[in-house]
Write an enzyme that holds these catalytic residues in place. Structure first.
Site, PDB file in Angstrom:
ATOM      1  N   GLU A 154      -7.198   6.203  11.414  1.00 45.57           N
ATOM      2  CA  GLU A 154      -6.519   5.347  10.653  1.00 45.57           C
ATOM      3  C   GLU A 154      -6.918   4.748   9.451  1.00 45.57           C
ATOM      4  O   GLU A 154      -7.287   5.422   8.524  1.00 45.57           O
ATOM      5  CB  GLU A 154      -7.634   3.976  11.138  1.00 45.57           C
ATOM      6  CG  GLU A 154      -7.020   2.538  11.303  1.00 45.57           C
ATOM      7  CD  GLU A 154      -7.311   1.644  12.332  1.00 45.57           C
ATOM      8  OE1 GLU A 154      -7.491   0.732  11.900  1.00 45.57           O
ATOM      9  OE2 GLU A 154      -7.705   2.156  12.885  1.00 45.57           O
ATOM     10  N   GLU A 171      -4.850  -9.320  12.558  1.00 49.68           N
ATOM     11  CA  GLU A 171      -3.497  -9.791  13.852  1.00 49.68           C
ATOM     12  C   GLU A 171      -4.603 -11.352  14.632  1.00 49.68           C
ATOM     13  O   GLU A 171      -3.215 -12.072  14.661  1.00 49.68           O
ATOM     14  CB  GLU A 171      -4.238  -9.200  15.203  1.00 49.68           C
ATOM     15  CG  GLU A 171      -3.086  -8.682  16.267  1.00 49.68           C
ATOM     16  CD  GLU A 171      -3.714  -7.738  17.411  1.00 49.68           C
ATOM     17  OE1 GLU A 171      -2.414  -7.547  17.808  1.00 49.68           O
ATOM     18  OE2 GLU A 171      -4.557  -6.897  16.633  1.00 49.68           O
ATOM     19  N   LYS A 211       7.204  -9.303  -1.930  1.00 47.84           N
ATOM     20  CA  LYS A 211       7.899  -9.136  -3.641  1.00 47.84           C
ATOM     21  C   LYS A 211       8.571  -8.015  -3.423  1.00 47.84           C
ATOM     22  O   LYS A 211       8.219  -6.694  -4.045  1.00 47.84           O
ATOM     23  CB  LYS A 211       7.513  -9.882  -5.037  1.00 47.84           C
ATOM     24  CG  LYS A 211       6.652 -10.817  -4.805  1.00 47.84           C
ATOM     25  CD  LYS A 211       5.790 -11.643  -6.387  1.00 47.84           C
ATOM     26  CE  LYS A 211       5.287 -12.321  -5.872  1.00 47.84           C
ATOM     27  NZ  LYS A 211       4.636 -12.797  -7.612  1.00 47.84           N
ATOM     28  N   ASP A 221      -0.292  -3.851   4.092  1.00 50.90           N
ATOM     29  CA  ASP A 221       0.129  -5.386   2.944  1.00 50.90           C
ATOM     30  C   ASP A 221       1.343  -5.002   2.444  1.00 50.90           C
ATOM     31  O   ASP A 221       2.205  -3.245   2.927  1.00 50.90           O
ATOM     32  CB  ASP A 221      -0.721  -4.471   1.570  1.00 50.90           C
ATOM     33  CG  ASP A 221       0.020  -6.182   0.809  1.00 50.90           C
ATOM     34  OD1 ASP A 221       0.568  -6.899   0.400  1.00 50.90           O
ATOM     35  OD2 ASP A 221      -1.175  -6.183   0.290  1.00 50.90           O
TER      36      ASP A 221
END
Length: 227
Positions: free
Chosen positions: A58, A209, A136, A132
């Protein structure tokens, strides 16, 4: 070792906050006394994992809700959790120690470092939950899901290995689909786009979440298989 005198050291460039804001006595105790029991060092990656049959990774486990659930319900499997932030490591270490789990190792740093030290066709699954999105445009090059990193994921995944990605960022959803659907080494396992709206298996909601759902953002769940 990536922690020295309870301070985080970085061997590779990472973007974002690297340290937990909490520096209480209990957190320091966990870093000093508990984390070393579960720490994965780069020099030990090949020794500890390249000979095991079922290994799952993970990337950026946050506070550890998902990897803790997977390890608790799959004692026959081995798990690697990579996380650069001390807050998440402290949280997961505490829970692992409470449950007395022995099938999780934690790498404090960039998951790509771990991947670069694994042999080809080693992992049976890679999980990336709510990375993330770097919204931008000038920051898109920082996104974890990229053609370059997918080459690395493909190299270490076994044939039939799973790549599971969850995100609540709409533009990032299209980005992920675009880069993955244009590859010949991965195939989507769902039959329609509606399948992306539900988890391929149930697990406890992560902190991020829950935050997305409360904010009215609907997460999607991509599951791809290595050809």
């Amino acid at each position: 070792m990536l922690i020295e005198n309870n301070q985080l050291l970085q061997k590779t460039k990472l973007h974002g906050r690297k340290k937990t804001r909490s520096s209480g006595i209990e957190n320091q105790r966990i870093l000093r006394d508990i984390f070393p029991n579960y720490e994965l060092k780069l020099e030990d990656v090949r020794v500890d994992f390249n000979k095991k049959d079922t290994i799952e990774l993970e990337i950026g486990f946050g506070f550890g809700e998902h990897i803790l659930y997977k390890a608790s319900t799959n004692s026959h499997k081995s798990f690697i959790g990579a996380e650069p932030f001390l807050g998440g490591i402290i949280s997961l270490c505490k829970k692992i120690d409470e449950k007395k789990l022995s099938n999780i190792k934690i790498y404090n740093g960039n998951a790509i470092d771990v991947i670069d030290n694994l042999e080809k066709n080693t992992l049976t699954a890679i999980y990336i939950l709510f990375p993330d999105p770097w919204p931008k445009k000038r920051h898109h090059k920082r996104r974890l899901i990229s053609r370059y990193n997918l080459d690395k994921f493909s190299n270490v995944l076994k044939k039939g290995g799973q790549l599971f990605i969850a995100t609540d960022h709409e533009e990032y959803q299209y980005w992920i689909l675009e880069v993955l659907l244009n590859r010949s080494d991965f195939r989507r396992t769902c039959s329609s786009c509606n399948d992306f709206k539900s988890k391929p298996y149930e697990y406890p909601k992560t902190k991020y979440e829950k935050k997305a759902i409360v904010a009215g953002r609907r997460p999607v769940y991509f599951n791809f298989e290595k050809n």
